[in-house]
Design a protein around this motif. Structure first.
Motif, PDB file in Angstrom:
ATOM      1  N   LEU A 212      47.383  46.093  42.849  1.00  0.00           N
ATOM      2  CA  LEU A 212      46.805  47.066  43.770  1.00  0.00           C
ATOM      3  C   LEU A 212      46.021  46.318  44.840  1.00  0.00           C
ATOM      4  N   ARG A 213      46.004  46.879  46.043  1.00  0.00           N
ATOM      5  CA  ARG A 213      45.260  46.267  47.146  1.00  0.00           C
ATOM      6  C   ARG A 213      44.061  47.135  47.499  1.00  0.00           C
ATOM      7  N   GLY A 214      42.917  46.509  47.745  1.00  0.00           N
ATOM      8  CA  GLY A 214      41.703  47.232  48.064  1.00  0.00           C
ATOM      9  C   GLY A 214      41.804  48.000  49.369  1.00  0.00           C
ATOM     10  N   ALA A 215      41.347  49.240  49.358  1.00  0.00           N
ATOM     11  CA  ALA A 215      41.325  50.059  50.572  1.00  0.00           C
ATOM     12  C   ALA A 215      40.145  49.657  51.451  1.00  0.00           C
ATOM     13  N   GLU A 216      38.980  49.488  50.833  1.00  0.00           N
ATOM     14  CA  GLU A 216      37.797  49.100  51.590  1.00  0.00           C
ATOM     15  C   GLU A 216      37.714  47.598  51.815  1.00  0.00           C
ATOM     16  N   ARG A 217      38.277  46.839  50.898  1.00  0.00           N
ATOM     17  CA  ARG A 217      38.277  45.373  50.993  1.00  0.00           C
ATOM     18  C   ARG A 217      39.723  44.900  50.895  1.00  0.00           C
ATOM     19  N   PRO A 218      40.465  44.903  51.998  1.00  0.00           N
ATOM     20  CA  PRO A 218      41.904  44.619  51.956  1.00  0.00           C
ATOM     21  C   PRO A 218      42.281  43.203  51.526  1.00  0.00           C
ATOM     22  N   ALA A 219      41.327  42.288  51.504  1.00  0.00           N
ATOM     23  CA  ALA A 219      41.625  40.941  51.011  1.00  0.00           C
ATOM     24  C   ALA A 219      41.430  40.846  49.503  1.00  0.00           C
ATOM     25  N   THR A 220      41.046  41.960  48.868  1.00  0.00           N
ATOM     26  CA  THR A 220      40.842  42.004  47.421  1.00  0.00           C
ATOM     27  C   THR A 220      41.987  42.755  46.772  1.00  0.00           C
ATOM     28  N   PHE A 221      42.542  42.149  45.736  1.00  0.00           N
ATOM     29  CA  PHE A 221      43.626  42.757  44.968  1.00  0.00           C
ATOM     30  C   PHE A 221      43.171  42.919  43.527  1.00  0.00           C
ATOM     31  N   LEU A 222      43.643  43.969  42.891  1.00  0.00           N
ATOM     32  CA  LEU A 222      43.384  44.188  41.478  1.00  0.00           C
ATOM     33  C   LEU A 222      44.709  44.013  40.745  1.00  0.00           C
ATOM     34  N   LEU A 223      44.744  43.044  39.858  1.00  0.00           N
ATOM     35  CA  LEU A 223      45.925  42.802  39.034  1.00  0.00           C
ATOM     36  C   LEU A 223      45.636  43.336  37.639  1.00  0.00           C
ATOM     37  N   LEU A 224      46.463  44.249  37.189  1.00  0.00           N
ATOM     38  CA  LEU A 224      46.379  44.788  35.835  1.00  0.00           C
ATOM     39  C   LEU A 224      47.622  44.336  35.091  1.00  0.00           C
ATOM     40  N   VAL A 225      47.410  43.742  33.917  1.00  0.00           N
ATOM     41  CA  VAL A 225      48.541  43.257  33.119  1.00  0.00           C
ATOM     42  C   VAL A 225      48.370  43.746  31.692  1.00  0.00           C
ATOM     43  N   GLY A 226      49.399  44.374  31.160  1.00  0.00           N
ATOM     44  CA  GLY A 226      49.404  44.790  29.763  1.00  0.00           C
ATOM     45  C   GLY A 226      49.918  43.658  28.884  1.00  0.00           C
ATOM     46  N   TRP A 227      49.136  43.316  27.865  1.00  0.00           N
ATOM     47  CA  TRP A 227      49.491  42.270  26.904  1.00  0.00           C
ATOM     48  C   TRP A 227      49.428  42.838  25.492  1.00  0.00           C
ATOM     49  N   GLU A 228      50.173  42.257  24.567  1.00  0.00           N
ATOM     50  CA  GLU A 228      50.097  42.660  23.161  1.00  0.00           C
ATOM     51  C   GLU A 228      48.711  42.417  22.593  1.00  0.00           C
ATOM     52  N   SER A 229      48.064  41.325  23.050  1.00  0.00           N
ATOM     53  CA  SER A 229      46.744  40.945  22.536  1.00  0.00           C
ATOM     54  C   SER A 229      46.059  40.042  23.553  1.00  0.00           C
TER      55      SER A 229
END
Length: 101
Positions: free
Chosen positions: A41-58
């Motif tokens: 995901l890319r920040g709307a207010e801070r466009p140089a900031t990205f949020l990476l979400l990763v699903g892992w088993e553990s």
């Protein structure tokens, strides 16, 4: 299931290039044992900031499995040159199924 939450700050002006390269980096993530899914995901207010979400088993699948593998080196070689600062990474326990309105 564990969700990795990584806040990535990209050098200003390189956001589009980073997003394009991330497609290749996601393929490297997908090779990892214990990987389930990834979302960027890319920040709307801070466009140089990205949020990476990763699903892992553990947590260990991420920290010991992926981070100690050669695949992590390949992943970091793709995305690392874009980072303006080190990523801030935390892990979260899923509490239930995702929902949508």
């Amino acid at each position: 299931m564990i969700v990795e939450h990584a806040e990535l700050t990209v050098e200003a002006g390189r956001e589009r290039e980073f997003a394009e390269v991330f497609g290749k980096a996601r393929e490297v993530l997908a090779e990892a044992a214990g990987f389930r899914w990834a979302e960027l995901l890319r920040g709307a207010e801070r466009p140089a900031t990205f949020l990476l979400l990763v699903g892992w088993e553990s947590v260990e699948a991420h920290t010991a499995g992926f981070r100690e593998s050669e695949a992590f080196g390949r992943w970091r070689a793709l995305v690392g040159p874009f980072f303006a600062e080190p990523p801030a990474v935390e892990h979260f326990h899923e509490l239930g199924a995702r929902f949508s309105g």
